[in-house]
Scaffold this motif. Structure first.
Motif, PDB file in Angstrom:
ATOM      1  N   SER A 165       0.843  -1.100   0.096  1.00  0.00           N
ATOM      2  CA  SER A 165       0.037   0.034  -0.154  1.00  0.00           C
ATOM      3  C   SER A 165       0.962   1.329  -0.025  1.00  0.00           C
ATOM      4  O   SER A 165       1.923   1.212   0.713  1.00  0.00           O
ATOM      5  CB  SER A 165      -0.930   0.092   1.252  1.00  0.00           C
ATOM      6  N   LEU A 166       0.389   2.516  -0.958  1.00  0.00           N
ATOM      7  CA  LEU A 166       1.258   3.428  -0.968  1.00  0.00           C
ATOM      8  C   LEU A 166       0.619   4.173   0.492  1.00  0.00           C
ATOM      9  O   LEU A 166       1.214   5.455   0.737  1.00  0.00           O
ATOM     10  CB  LEU A 166       0.882   4.257  -2.293  1.00  0.00           C
ATOM     11  N   VAL A 168       9.910 -12.614  -8.454  1.00  0.00           N
ATOM     12  CA  VAL A 168       8.655 -11.889  -7.677  1.00  0.00           C
ATOM     13  C   VAL A 168       7.419 -12.388  -8.513  1.00  0.00           C
ATOM     14  O   VAL A 168       7.379 -12.581  -9.503  1.00  0.00           O
ATOM     15  CB  VAL A 168       8.736 -10.355  -8.098  1.00  0.00           C
ATOM     16  N   ARG A 169       6.586 -12.762  -7.466  1.00  0.00           N
ATOM     17  CA  ARG A 169       5.319 -13.519  -7.786  1.00  0.00           C
ATOM     18  C   ARG A 169       4.370 -12.312  -8.207  1.00  0.00           C
ATOM     19  O   ARG A 169       4.401 -11.147  -7.932  1.00  0.00           O
ATOM     20  CB  ARG A 169       4.749 -13.960  -6.572  1.00  0.00           C
ATOM     21  N   LEU A 170       3.483 -12.664  -8.994  1.00  0.00           N
ATOM     22  CA  LEU A 170       2.525 -11.547  -9.956  1.00  0.00           C
ATOM     23  C   LEU A 170       1.805 -10.832  -8.783  1.00  0.00           C
ATOM     24  O   LEU A 170       1.707  -9.529  -8.853  1.00  0.00           O
ATOM     25  CB  LEU A 170       1.694 -12.344 -11.124  1.00  0.00           C
ATOM     26  N   TYR A 171       1.380 -11.526  -7.848  1.00  0.00           N
ATOM     27  CA  TYR A 171       0.482 -10.718  -6.821  1.00  0.00           C
ATOM     28  C   TYR A 171       1.385  -9.827  -5.948  1.00  0.00           C
ATOM     29  O   TYR A 171       0.566  -9.191  -5.248  1.00  0.00           O
ATOM     30  CB  TYR A 171      -0.690 -11.652  -6.170  1.00  0.00           C
ATOM     31  N   ASN A 172       2.406 -10.034  -6.031  1.00  0.00           N
ATOM     32  CA  ASN A 172       3.189  -9.084  -5.125  1.00  0.00           C
ATOM     33  C   ASN A 172       4.066  -7.842  -6.019  1.00  0.00           C
ATOM     34  O   ASN A 172       4.795  -7.249  -5.201  1.00  0.00           O
ATOM     35  CB  ASN A 172       4.454  -9.861  -4.569  1.00  0.00           C
ATOM     36  N   ALA A 173       3.648  -7.608  -7.216  1.00  0.00           N
ATOM     37  CA  ALA A 173       4.543  -6.725  -7.809  1.00  0.00           C
ATOM     38  C   ALA A 173       3.628  -5.693  -8.216  1.00  0.00           C
ATOM     39  O   ALA A 173       4.091  -4.653  -8.955  1.00  0.00           O
ATOM     40  CB  ALA A 173       4.547  -7.518  -9.401  1.00  0.00           C
ATOM     41  N   GLY A 174       2.466  -5.239  -7.400  1.00  0.00           N
ATOM     42  CA  GLY A 174       1.663  -4.141  -8.003  1.00  0.00           C
ATOM     43  C   GLY A 174       1.458  -3.272  -6.407  1.00  0.00           C
ATOM     44  O   GLY A 174       1.926  -3.840  -5.264  1.00  0.00           O
ATOM     45  N   VAL A 175       1.154  -1.957  -6.596  1.00  0.00           N
ATOM     46  CA  VAL A 175       0.713  -1.256  -5.510  1.00  0.00           C
ATOM     47  C   VAL A 175      -0.545  -0.664  -5.563  1.00  0.00           C
ATOM     48  O   VAL A 175      -1.123  -0.493  -6.417  1.00  0.00           O
ATOM     49  CB  VAL A 175       1.811  -0.120  -5.248  1.00  0.00           C
ATOM     50  N   SER A 176      -1.421  -0.464  -4.472  1.00  0.00           N
ATOM     51  CA  SER A 176      -2.609  -0.038  -4.197  1.00  0.00           C
ATOM     52  C   SER A 176      -2.584   1.489  -3.441  1.00  0.00           C
ATOM     53  O   SER A 176      -1.656   1.678  -2.649  1.00  0.00           O
ATOM     54  CB  SER A 176      -3.334  -1.008  -3.516  1.00  0.00           C
ATOM     55  N   GLY A 177      -3.858   2.061  -3.614  1.00  0.00           N
ATOM     56  CA  GLY A 177      -4.025   3.259  -2.802  1.00  0.00           C
ATOM     57  C   GLY A 177      -5.307   3.130  -2.187  1.00  0.00           C
ATOM     58  O   GLY A 177      -6.067   2.049  -2.501  1.00  0.00           O
ATOM     59  N   PRO A 178      -5.950   3.884  -1.370  1.00  0.00           N
ATOM     60  CA  PRO A 178      -7.067   3.617  -0.674  1.00  0.00           C
ATOM     61  C   PRO A 178      -8.158   3.767  -1.692  1.00  0.00           C
ATOM     62  O   PRO A 178      -8.012   4.491  -2.706  1.00  0.00           O
ATOM     63  CB  PRO A 178      -7.133   5.046   0.123  1.00  0.00           C
ATOM     64  N   PRO A 179      -9.361   3.285  -1.675  1.00  0.00           N
ATOM     65  CA  PRO A 179     -10.416   3.510  -2.495  1.00  0.00           C
ATOM     66  C   PRO A 179     -10.867   4.741  -2.598  1.00  0.00           C
ATOM     67  O   PRO A 179     -10.802   5.383  -1.480  1.00  0.00           O
ATOM     68  CB  PRO A 179     -11.527   2.329  -1.838  1.00  0.00           C
ATOM     69  N   ARG A 180     -11.208   5.053  -3.610  1.00  0.00           N
ATOM     70  CA  ARG A 180     -11.927   6.501  -3.991  1.00  0.00           C
ATOM     71  C   ARG A 180     -13.030   6.689  -3.162  1.00  0.00           C
ATOM     72  O   ARG A 180     -13.334   7.893  -2.352  1.00  0.00           O
ATOM     73  CB  ARG A 180     -12.411   6.792  -5.396  1.00  0.00           C
ATOM     74  N   ASN A 181     -14.046   5.755  -2.586  1.00  0.00           N
ATOM     75  CA  ASN A 181     -15.014   5.753  -2.058  1.00  0.00           C
ATOM     76  C   ASN A 181     -15.348   4.584  -1.017  1.00  0.00           C
ATOM     77  O   ASN A 181     -14.600   3.489  -1.651  1.00  0.00           O
ATOM     78  CB  ASN A 181     -16.314   5.884  -2.872  1.00  0.00           C
ATOM     79  N   PRO A 182     -15.783   4.501   0.105  1.00  0.00           N
ATOM     80  CA  PRO A 182     -15.750   3.567   0.966  1.00  0.00           C
ATOM     81  C   PRO A 182     -16.534   2.459   0.372  1.00  0.00           C
ATOM     82  O   PRO A 182     -17.603   2.660  -0.055  1.00  0.00           O
ATOM     83  CB  PRO A 182     -16.549   4.370   2.317  1.00  0.00           C
ATOM     84  N   PRO A 213     -13.880  -1.483  -3.883  1.00  0.00           N
ATOM     85  CA  PRO A 213     -12.561  -2.624  -3.842  1.00  0.00           C
ATOM     86  C   PRO A 213     -11.197  -1.740  -3.901  1.00  0.00           C
ATOM     87  O   PRO A 213     -11.213  -0.629  -4.275  1.00  0.00           O
ATOM     88  CB  PRO A 213     -12.679  -3.414  -5.485  1.00  0.00           C
ATOM     89  N   THR A 214     -10.320  -2.515  -3.693  1.00  0.00           N
ATOM     90  CA  THR A 214      -9.082  -1.998  -3.398  1.00  0.00           C
ATOM     91  C   THR A 214      -8.527  -1.100  -4.771  1.00  0.00           C
ATOM     92  O   THR A 214      -8.818  -1.908  -5.826  1.00  0.00           O
ATOM     93  CB  THR A 214      -7.730  -3.071  -3.333  1.00  0.00           C
ATOM     94  N   ARG A 215      -8.123  -0.212  -4.781  1.00  0.00           N
ATOM     95  CA  ARG A 215      -7.642   0.857  -5.954  1.00  0.00           C
ATOM     96  C   ARG A 215      -6.136   0.489  -6.137  1.00  0.00           C
ATOM     97  O   ARG A 215      -5.197   0.930  -5.428  1.00  0.00           O
ATOM     98  CB  ARG A 215      -7.965   2.050  -5.925  1.00  0.00           C
ATOM     99  N   TRP A 216      -5.930  -0.486  -7.260  1.00  0.00           N
ATOM    100  CA  TRP A 216      -4.765  -0.613  -7.639  1.00  0.00           C
ATOM    101  C   TRP A 216      -3.951   0.498  -8.647  1.00  0.00           C
ATOM    102  O   TRP A 216      -4.901   0.930  -9.449  1.00  0.00           O
ATOM    103  CB  TRP A 216      -4.644  -2.044  -8.568  1.00  0.00           C
ATOM    104  N   ALA A 217      -2.919   0.630  -8.346  1.00  0.00           N
ATOM    105  CA  ALA A 217      -1.979   1.635  -9.383  1.00  0.00           C
ATOM    106  C   ALA A 217      -2.025   0.782 -10.662  1.00  0.00           C
ATOM    107  O   ALA A 217      -2.150  -0.433 -10.986  1.00  0.00           O
ATOM    108  CB  ALA A 217      -0.623   1.700  -8.806  1.00  0.00           C
ATOM    109  N   PRO A 218      -1.939   1.644 -11.884  1.00  0.00           N
ATOM    110  CA  PRO A 218      -1.977   1.135 -12.971  1.00  0.00           C
ATOM    111  C   PRO A 218      -0.856   0.023 -13.314  1.00  0.00           C
ATOM    112  O   PRO A 218       0.190   0.106 -12.798  1.00  0.00           O
ATOM    113  CB  PRO A 218      -1.776   2.043 -14.147  1.00  0.00           C
ATOM    114  N   ARG A 219      -1.261  -1.147 -14.037  1.00  0.00           N
ATOM    115  CA  ARG A 219      -0.205  -2.320 -14.147  1.00  0.00           C
ATOM    116  C   ARG A 219      -0.256  -2.663 -15.727  1.00  0.00           C
ATOM    117  O   ARG A 219      -1.407  -2.519 -16.373  1.00  0.00           O
ATOM    118  CB  ARG A 219      -0.641  -3.435 -13.175  1.00  0.00           C
ATOM    119  N   ALA A 220       0.824  -3.479 -15.995  1.00  0.00           N
ATOM    120  CA  ALA A 220       0.734  -4.191 -17.252  1.00  0.00           C
ATOM    121  C   ALA A 220       1.528  -5.263 -16.866  1.00  0.00           C
ATOM    122  O   ALA A 220       2.469  -5.295 -15.873  1.00  0.00           O
ATOM    123  CB  ALA A 220       1.472  -3.199 -18.391  1.00  0.00           C
ATOM    124  N   PHE A 221       1.130  -6.425 -17.720  1.00  0.00           N
ATOM    125  CA  PHE A 221       1.678  -7.722 -17.616  1.00  0.00           C
ATOM    126  C   PHE A 221       2.558  -8.098 -18.762  1.00  0.00           C
ATOM    127  O   PHE A 221       1.816  -8.043 -19.816  1.00  0.00           O
ATOM    128  CB  PHE A 221       0.824  -8.801 -17.089  1.00  0.00           C
TER     129      PHE A 221
END
Length: 524
Positions: free
Chosen positions: A228-229, A268-282, A285-293
């Motif tokens: 998490s950021l 590095v496992r796929l599900y460990n290679a991204g970061v998230s931020g707080p959801p825009r609204n309560p 779901p978790t708001r992930w930073a933009p990713r490409a695979f």
């Protein structure tokens, strides 16, 4: 006419990855560019059957050739750190953050240096760069810097940005965007051991253990995940490139890749290679930073940094002008007739679904993002995640629509500069699941590898003209190959335009869904 990207040409600092031994550290400091000058020669087959080489010069050289960047080295001196000259550096400069020199026996203190110390020095480097860059007549207050990092370098950047005890808030505010290649944002896992143990201090390997990461990232001690950021940096300005090729990671003769497992880049496992931020609204779901695979390994001849796919995502994130997000809103998933009859008779049916997506731009021979079952990189959803109202309590979660891709498009990178539209395509596939009926795998009429839906959707974004805003034309390869023939339904919001394309397979098992394409201006 080409866009003016002058305001986007911020200085760029590259931050290298982990070097675990004294020998690896000395090898790292012996390279002026610490690996960001490493390219690759990839082969592809022509229509004649002959093989043609594809040369990727390196991210460093491509930035120099395409955007006029230059390094800071002149006559053997680093013009930022080693020279007493008063000359200014251009805004289009690339700096290599040579943090391992501090740990080197040749150049530094010959000791293990903490991530906190590396992060503090990164802040000092940003301040020094700010003071030495020629803004070319622009207001000095407009100075910003972009950061790009491989592997552990991304954790050093996060420590600088997130840990309140490191650096100055005004210095952190100078960072415009962050791009990470294969960074273990949630640590590194080892088969049968789990997360790297915190007691494994040799070569500072415990930098990838979550307890140690919580310390240098400034996260709460009870944080289960450390990706998490934590509200300290805008996740929309933080891009994560994820590698999916574990087989070609060469370290340890393949032993490391086997320990990391198949759902990884070899380390590095796929599900460990991204970061998230707080959801825009309560409640969202978790708001992930933009990713490409991309189907690249952590490093080596098929490494993620020295790849065309990596560079194309980097340049579009830094300089592109349109962001495109694709999600699949699933409204119905039908079962095979026999399975549906058993469900209607009161038997319990369980299933989970794999969603594939490959995104490409028009005229390219590479993929911007690639998630397919054969490479263990699909979007995975349980039935209860797709339809929480019909799930058992143990499966009931917030509605989780499959996020298929995030891509950045660049008007200046069009294959035909005279053609105003932006063309791209997405291959969408939804695999037939393994059905479990009353706890028993149903195999009677099941064929592995089948698809509920599989097609390439061609997309053409038409820029505003007159009173018309952005429009999106689309077409399916199964009906009109390589053509766009219909306009997608459009809804305009304050900050984006949303287009909706039906995804339907009526035969059983089948699917009813909508591919939602959201477009928004980027770098404006």
């Amino acid at each position: 006419m080409a866009r003016d990207i002058g305001p986007l040409l911020h200085p760029l600092i590259f931050v290298r990855g982990y070097a675990g031994t004294e020998g690896a550290i000395e090898e790292a400091v012996s390279d002026p560019y610490m690996g960001f000058n490493t390219g690759s020669t990839k082969l592809r087959q022509l229509w004649t059957g002959q093989v043609k080489r594809h040369y990727f010069e390196s991210p460093l050289v491509r930035l120099m050739k395409e955007f006029g960047y230059r390094d800071a080295y002149v006559a053997g001196l680093d013009q930022l750190l080693d020279s007493d000259r008063a000359e200014k550096l251009p805004r289009q400069c690339v700096m290599i953050y040579r943090y391992y020199e501090r740990a080197s026996a040749s150049f530094g203190e010959d000791r293990q240096v903490t991530v906190e110390e590396f992060a503090e020095d990164l802040g000092t480097l940003v301040e020094t760069l700010r003071d030495r860059v020629d803004m070319g007549g622009r207001d000095p207050a407009e100075f910003r810097v972009n950061l790009a990092a491989h592997s552990m370098g991304g954790l050093i950047i996060r420590a600088f940005l997130q840990n309140d005890a490191i650096g100055k808030p005004a210095t952190k505010a100078l960072v415009d965007k962050v791009f990470t290649y294969a960074t273990p944002h949630n640590g590194i896992e080892i088969e049968m051991l789990g997360n790297v143990p915190s007691f494994l201090s040799a070569g500072s390997a415990n930098n990838f253990s979550r307890p140690r990461m919580r310390e240098y990232l400034g996260l709460p001690k009870d944080a289960e995940r450390v990706d998490s950021l934590d509200g300290k940096f805008d996740p929309d300005r933080f891009f994560c490139l994820v590698g999916t090729n574990s087989k070609d990671y060469p370290v340890g003769g393949g032993v490391v890749a086997r320990a990391a497992g198949p759902f990884s880049d070899g380390l590095v496992r796929l599900y460990n290679a991204g970061v998230s931020g707080p959801p825009r609204n309560p409640g969202e779901p978790t708001r992930w930073a933009p990713r490409a695979f991309v189907h690249r390994s952590h490093s080596g001849p098929f490494g993620i940094v020295n790849s065309e796919e990596g560079y194309q995502n980097l340049r579009r994130f830094l300089f592109g002008n349109v962001r495109v997000d694709g999600v699949l809103d699933v409204t119905a998933l039908t079962l095979p007739d026999e399975v549906e009859a058993m469900r209607a008779a009161g038997k319990q049916v369980r299933a989970s679904y794999h969603f594939e997506c490959i995104s490409r731009v028009r005229g390219a021979t590479w993929d911007l993002s690639r998630r397919v079952a054969a490479e263990n990189s699909t979007v995975f959803r349980k039935y209860g995640e797709l339809f929480p109202d019909f799930a058992r309590d143990i499966d009931r979660k917030a509605h989780a629509r499959p996020e298929l891709f995030t891509a950045y498009l660049d008007a200046d990178a069009r294959v035909d500069s005279a053609r105003p539209s932006l063309g791209f395509a997405v291959d969408v596939g939804v695999l037939v699941p393994d059905y479990v009926v009353d706890g028993v795998l149903w195999l009677k009429n099941h064929y592995a590898g089948g698809y509920l839906f599989r097609d390439k959707v061609n997309l053409e974004a038409l820029p505003p003209t007159g009173k018309k805003g952005w429009r999106l034309r689309y077409g399916f390869d199964s009906r009109t190959p390589n053509a766009t023939t219909a306009f997608a339904d459009c809804t305009e919001a304050d900050d984006h335009v949303e287009f909706r394309i039906p995804i339907v397979q009526k035969s059983r098992p089948g699917i009813e869904a909508t591919l939602i394409i959201s477009t928004r201006a980027w770098n404006t």
